[in-house]
Design an enzyme around this catalytic site. Sequence first.
Site, PDB file in Angstrom:
ATOM      1  N   LYS A 143       0.859  -1.180   0.000  1.00 33.16           N
ATOM      2  CA  LYS A 143       0.000   0.000   0.000  1.00 33.16           C
ATOM      3  C   LYS A 143       0.902   1.239   0.000  1.00 33.16           C
ATOM      4  O   LYS A 143       1.827   1.336   0.806  1.00 33.16           O
ATOM      5  CB  LYS A 143      -0.901  -0.033   1.248  1.00 33.16           C
ATOM      6  CG  LYS A 143      -2.199   0.680   1.048  1.00 33.16           C
ATOM      7  CD  LYS A 143      -3.254   0.278   2.052  1.00 33.16           C
ATOM      8  CE  LYS A 143      -4.401   1.269   1.940  1.00 33.16           C
ATOM      9  NZ  LYS A 143      -5.601   0.848   2.620  1.00 33.16           N
TER      10      LYS A 143
ATOM     11  N   GLU B 258     -20.438  -4.533   8.888  1.00 34.16           N
ATOM     12  CA  GLU B 258     -21.425  -3.725   9.609  1.00 34.16           C
ATOM     13  C   GLU B 258     -22.577  -4.565  10.135  1.00 34.16           C
ATOM     14  O   GLU B 258     -23.087  -4.308  11.229  1.00 34.16           O
ATOM     15  CB  GLU B 258     -21.957  -2.609   8.697  1.00 34.16           C
ATOM     16  CG  GLU B 258     -20.950  -1.509   8.364  1.00 34.16           C
ATOM     17  CD  GLU B 258     -19.979  -1.860   7.248  1.00 34.16           C
ATOM     18  OE1 GLU B 258     -20.132  -2.951   6.644  1.00 34.16           O
ATOM     19  OE2 GLU B 258     -19.071  -1.057   6.963  1.00 34.16           O
TER      20      GLU B 258
ATOM     21  N   ARG C 284     -25.914  -1.045   5.362  1.00 32.31           N
ATOM     22  CA  ARG C 284     -25.653  -2.480   5.281  1.00 32.31           C
ATOM     23  C   ARG C 284     -26.379  -3.257   6.381  1.00 32.31           C
ATOM     24  O   ARG C 284     -26.732  -4.409   6.213  1.00 32.31           O
ATOM     25  CB  ARG C 284     -24.146  -2.734   5.458  1.00 32.31           C
ATOM     26  CG  ARG C 284     -23.324  -2.593   4.227  1.00 32.31           C
ATOM     27  CD  ARG C 284     -23.487  -3.834   3.379  1.00 32.31           C
ATOM     28  NE  ARG C 284     -23.082  -3.597   2.023  1.00 32.31           N
ATOM     29  CZ  ARG C 284     -21.860  -3.799   1.558  1.00 32.31           C
ATOM     30  NH1 ARG C 284     -20.913  -4.240   2.357  1.00 32.31           N
ATOM     31  NH2 ARG C 284     -21.585  -3.567   0.304  1.00 32.31           N
TER      32      ARG C 284
HETATM   33  C1  TPP Z   1     -19.528  -1.254   3.520  1.00 28.94           C
HETATM   34  C2  TPP Z   1     -18.301  -0.400   3.618  1.00 28.94           C
HETATM   35  N1  TPP Z   1     -17.727  -0.183   4.827  1.00 28.94           N
HETATM   36  C3  TPP Z   1     -16.617   0.579   4.916  1.00 28.94           C
HETATM   37  C4  TPP Z   1     -16.056   1.143   3.816  1.00 28.94           C
HETATM   38  C5  TPP Z   1     -14.868   2.074   3.945  1.00 28.94           C
HETATM   39  N2  TPP Z   1     -13.647   1.531   3.311  1.00 28.94           N
HETATM   40  C6  TPP Z   1     -13.260   1.952   2.096  1.00 28.94           C
HETATM   41  S1  TPP Z   1     -11.862   1.216   1.598  1.00 28.94           S
HETATM   42  C7  TPP Z   1     -11.749   0.328   3.009  1.00 28.94           C
HETATM   43  C8  TPP Z   1     -10.586  -0.603   3.218  1.00 28.94           C
HETATM   44  C9  TPP Z   1     -10.455  -1.546   2.105  1.00 28.94           C
HETATM   45  O1  TPP Z   1      -9.319  -2.319   2.294  1.00 28.94           O
HETATM   46  P1  TPP Z   1      -8.798  -3.214   1.095  1.00 28.94           P
HETATM   47  O2  TPP Z   1      -9.944  -3.874   0.437  1.00 28.94           O
HETATM   48  O3  TPP Z   1      -7.734  -4.097   1.633  1.00 28.94           O
HETATM   49  O4  TPP Z   1      -8.211  -2.185   0.057  1.00 28.94           O
HETATM   50  P2  TPP Z   1      -6.875  -1.285   0.181  1.00 28.94           P
HETATM   51  O5  TPP Z   1      -7.363   0.100   0.421  1.00 28.94           O
HETATM   52  O6  TPP Z   1      -6.058  -1.816   1.316  1.00 28.94           O
HETATM   53  O7  TPP Z   1      -6.207  -1.435  -1.124  1.00 28.94           O
HETATM   54  C10 TPP Z   1     -12.803   0.621   3.871  1.00 28.94           C
HETATM   55  C11 TPP Z   1     -12.994   0.049   5.210  1.00 28.94           C
HETATM   56  C12 TPP Z   1     -16.692   0.903   2.576  1.00 28.94           C
HETATM   57  N3  TPP Z   1     -16.239   1.455   1.435  1.00 28.94           N
HETATM   58  N4  TPP Z   1     -17.792   0.143   2.505  1.00 28.94           N
END
Ligand code: TPP
Length: 609
Positions: A281, A357, A385
């Site tokens: 990342k 959630e 959700r």
């Molecule tokens: C239902 C929901 N909850 C929370 C989020 C907020 N959110 C956006 S990206 C993320 C982390 C995603 O992590 P990952 O899939 O590993 O992607 P990375 O950013 O590490 O590449 C979160 C918690 C969301 N988009 N949707």
Amino acid sequence: MSYLEKVNSPADLKKLSMKELEIYAQEVRAYIIDVVNKNGGHLSSNLGSVDFTIALHYVFDCPNDKIIFDVGHQSYAHKIITGRRDAFEKLRTDGGITGFENMRESDCDAFSTGHSSTSLSVGLGYARARDLAGENYNVISVIGDGALTGGMSYEALNNIGESGTRMIIILNDNNMSISKNVGAMSTYLGKLRLSKRYRSLKTVFKSGIDGIPLIGPALVKITERAKSWVKRQVITNKMFEQLGIKYYGAFDGHNIRETVRILTQVKSGKQPVVLHLITNKGNGMYEAEKDPEKYHGVEGKAEQMQKYSSVVSEKIVELADRDDKVVAVTAAMLSGTGLTAMHEKYPGRCYDVGIAEQHAAAMCAGLAAAGMKPYFAVYSSFLQRAYDQVLHDVCLNKLPVRFLIDRAGAIGSDGLTHQGLFDISYLLQMPNMTILSPKNGNELKEMLDFSLTFDSPLAIRYPKGYHDIIPNGKKFSLGKWETIKESKNRATVLAVGNRMLELARNIDCTLVNACTVSPLDVGMLSGLNRKGNLVITLEDGIISGGFGESVLRHLRSAGIACDLVNLGFADPYCDKLSVASAFASEGLTEENLRKIINSYVAYGKKTLE
Ligand SMILES: Cc1ncc(C[n+]2csc(CCOP(=O)(O)OP(=O)(O)O)c2C)c(N)n1
């Protein structure tokens, strides 16, 4: 001419050599850093995705092939490659392009995303439709290890394995969600990551250890033991294979040449496959690699505001100090919702459950049923959700779960998928639910104090911040609204939350802080019972089923004679990329409010004469 300028489409990309693709990747990274510095956005996730996205477009053909990016926050390189390089300058700004994969923007965006963990289900939908139509395109779902903590992913994997249909799952594993990833799945992926080491060990064995004289045989024994241990870890842990999904991994997701080679290989497969890519990342930017959480979401020109999450941060720890039944829960939004301090001080009483959630809400119901005092801090949009868990597990059982609903109302540059416009409306329909909305940080503190002993479901909703211009006055009391200022002009504005109060504060009207959205202050509403009175409700949410409509219902059933105008979001799907333009598009402006009141007052005078 740079490669960035030369590539206007995936077809242009395919003309580049591997070496040129690597240079192009550097240029794309620099461009992303430049734009995100100005406009804000998801920096570290995108820097980590550039290389494999280039490889994807080199091997596959958009828009014929379908690439679905989970959440879609990591799709910047995809946007730049697929004809939106220049538009990218206006990323996340009014009139510009959005920060997520978006079908309205390009036919290369196979789906509109924003909420996590949908890509596998959507991908399977595409694959099944393709099979039914007898077509032959490829379906590629790109999912992060964070998104893989979301329950929908497992429902989909379960179904994908059974379907046996051809689709490719790119597991973009950087060991991070927004914060450090959590959960047993994350530990499991850690073990699979070992297979990367295994692959390189294998190369080492082939390339020479056996050939080293004297120490050779002994070393081979030791290394063989190590090899079989690593192999055990890898092979016995192939959950995907047991689900019926072929697993390839783990590979270096920053090695474009290698990723192209593997993708070309899996492209010809006949069954569902997972391709496990290890990425960094923030890759390529020292600060972002060192602190990927800080650079997950970078703010553009941020408005100077006090943050409600800072109030929560301080206050929740104080409540936990006072009462050892207090526990806090987040669904992968520890820092965003202000729970980091609680997690540091009380790690055993602050749970990050991953992007889950629904599970979080139901777990809170269990905690409350067992006598604990759970606080679930969650962004408004993501609480959607858990609609059924709030309704069925919390409200039906009248359990005292406290929902701290952050980023409520118009959201700004994250746009359509992240708007927090629905919570008032759907929570109002839920039996036993009490809904509050503070006028400022001080009132949020008072509400949190109140919440400690309140014994049924409670939602406190607030936007990201406030300007601290609405004065403290009356102490918060459930079901009692507060008159902020009075006017003789017979117009009363009932405003929910600080943003609506801030909007109306310079208007000549009686201004009321409707801090308790439910139950209504029926005493104050009775006081408005007079012909020729105008009541305007203001809410930072959808009108349909909202606060204004519940006021309307009460006025009608109680036979209260006054005129009523409900202002809020008539369009539930607001795609504006700033709060100001979202408000303006719905007439939530000082100017419009003044116009409504002035014309009403003028009209009223005329009829009275
Ligand atoms: C239902 C929901 N909850 C929370 C989020 C907020 N959110 C956006 S990206 C993320 C982390 C995603 O992590 P990952 O899939 O590993 O992607 P990375 O950013 O590490 O590449 C979160 C918690 C969301 N988009 N949707």
